[in-house]
Motif scaffolding. Structure first.
Motif, short mmCIF file in Angstrom:
data_model
loop_
_atom_site.label_atom_id
_atom_site.label_comp_id
_atom_site.label_asym_id
_atom_site.label_seq_id
_atom_site.Cartn_x
_atom_site.Cartn_y
_atom_site.Cartn_z
N SER A 227 0.83 -1.22 0.00
CA SER A 227 0.00 0.00 0.00
C SER A 227 0.86 1.26 0.00
CB SER A 227 -0.92 0.02 1.22
OG SER A 227 -0.17 0.21 2.42
N GLY A 228 2.14 1.10 0.39
CA GLY A 228 3.01 2.26 0.47
C GLY A 228 2.86 3.05 1.76
N LYS A 229 1.97 2.62 2.63
CA LYS A 229 1.73 3.33 3.89
C LYS A 229 2.62 2.83 5.03
CE LYS A 229 -3.06 4.41 2.89
NZ LYS A 229 -4.44 4.32 3.36
N TYR A 230 3.17 1.62 4.89
CA TYR A 230 3.92 1.01 5.99
C TYR A 230 5.30 0.61 5.52
CZ TYR A 230 -0.79 0.91 7.71
OH TYR A 230 -2.04 1.29 8.08
N SER A 231 6.30 1.01 6.29
CA SER A 231 7.67 0.62 5.97
C SER A 231 7.98 -0.75 6.56
CB SER A 231 8.66 1.65 6.49
OG SER A 231 8.52 1.81 7.89
N LYS A 232 7.27 -1.14 7.60
CA LYS A 232 7.48 -2.43 8.25
C LYS A 232 6.13 -3.02 8.64
CE LYS A 232 11.70 -0.58 10.07
NZ LYS A 232 11.47 0.71 9.43
N ILE A 233 5.96 -4.32 8.39
CA ILE A 233 4.75 -5.02 8.77
C ILE A 233 5.16 -6.17 9.68
CG2 ILE A 233 2.81 -6.41 7.97
CD1 ILE A 233 2.88 -4.80 5.36
N ILE A 234 4.59 -6.21 10.87
CA ILE A 234 4.86 -7.27 11.83
C ILE A 234 3.61 -8.13 11.91
CG2 ILE A 234 5.48 -7.83 14.21
CD1 ILE A 234 6.67 -4.94 14.36
N LEU A 235 3.76 -9.44 11.66
CA LEU A 235 2.63 -10.36 11.66
C LEU A 235 2.66 -11.26 12.89
CD1 LEU A 235 2.80 -11.59 7.96
CD2 LEU A 235 1.48 -9.68 8.87
N ASN A 236 1.49 -11.55 13.41
CA ASN A 236 1.35 -12.52 14.50
C ASN A 236 0.18 -13.43 14.16
OD1 ASN A 236 -0.15 -13.63 16.76
ND2 ASN A 236 1.39 -12.70 18.02
N GLY A 237 0.38 -14.72 14.37
CA GLY A 237 -0.69 -15.69 14.21
C GLY A 237 -0.38 -16.88 15.09
N GLY A 238 -1.15 -17.11 16.12
CA GLY A 238 -0.80 -18.11 17.10
C GLY A 238 -1.34 -19.50 16.88
N HIS A 239 -2.18 -19.73 15.88
CA HIS A 239 -2.85 -21.01 15.76
C HIS A 239 -2.33 -21.91 14.65
CE1 HIS A 239 -5.70 -19.80 18.77
NE2 HIS A 239 -5.93 -18.68 18.11
N ASP A 240 -1.88 -21.34 13.56
CA ASP A 240 -1.56 -22.15 12.39
C ASP A 240 -0.25 -21.65 11.77
OD1 ASP A 240 -1.45 -23.40 9.90
OD2 ASP A 240 -3.61 -23.26 9.59
N ALA A 241 0.84 -22.34 12.09
CA ALA A 241 2.17 -21.92 11.62
C ALA A 241 2.27 -21.92 10.11
CB ALA A 241 3.25 -22.80 12.23
N ALA A 242 1.70 -22.93 9.46
CA ALA A 242 1.77 -23.01 7.99
C ALA A 242 1.00 -21.86 7.34
CB ALA A 242 1.22 -24.35 7.51
N ALA A 243 -0.15 -21.52 7.89
CA ALA A 243 -0.94 -20.41 7.34
C ALA A 243 -0.23 -19.08 7.56
CB ALA A 243 -2.33 -20.38 7.96
N LEU A 244 0.42 -18.91 8.72
CA LEU A 244 1.18 -17.69 8.98
C LEU A 244 2.35 -17.58 8.01
CD1 LEU A 244 1.59 -15.13 10.67
CD2 LEU A 244 2.96 -16.52 12.23
N GLU A 245 3.00 -18.69 7.73
CA GLU A 245 4.10 -18.70 6.77
C GLU A 245 3.61 -18.29 5.38
OE1 GLU A 245 7.71 -18.77 5.07
OE2 GLU A 245 7.32 -18.96 7.21
N GLU A 246 2.44 -18.77 5.00
CA GLU A 246 1.86 -18.39 3.70
C GLU A 246 1.55 -16.89 3.65
OE1 GLU A 246 0.20 -18.58 -0.16
OE2 GLU A 246 1.70 -19.73 0.92
#
Length: 82
Positions: free
Chosen positions: A24-43
């Motif tokens: 989007s050009g609005k964020y220089s860094k994106i931090i993701l968290n997902g506690g239930h599904d490691a494979a889905a978070l990796e995707e």
């Protein structure tokens, strides 16, 4: 540009938010968290990375993600813990 921490990013609304923010050009860094599904978070991480955004992905509790994300942002800005 700013940093965003997205919880629940492995699926559903959290993933949709992550993908909308990616490129989007609005964020220089994106931090993701997902506690239930490691494979889905990796995707989600792969899709966000493909958009060219710098990110950090972690599979931890939301409370820990907020604390760790805050600390990461402070370090990236040149201050704070660590």
């Amino acid at each position: 540009m700013s940093t965003i921490l997205i919880t629940g990013a492995s699926r559903g609304i959290g993933r949709a938010i992550a993908l909308a923010c990616a490129g989007s050009g609005k964020y220089s860094k994106i931090i993701l968290n997902g506690g239930h599904d490691a494979a889905a978070l990796e995707e989600t991480s792969r899709l966000v990375s493909a958009a060219g955004d710098l990110l950090c992905a972690a599979r931890v509790s939301a409370a820990r993600a907020v604390r760790d994300g805050r600390d990461l942002v402070l370090r990236l800005r040149g201050g704070g813990p660590g």
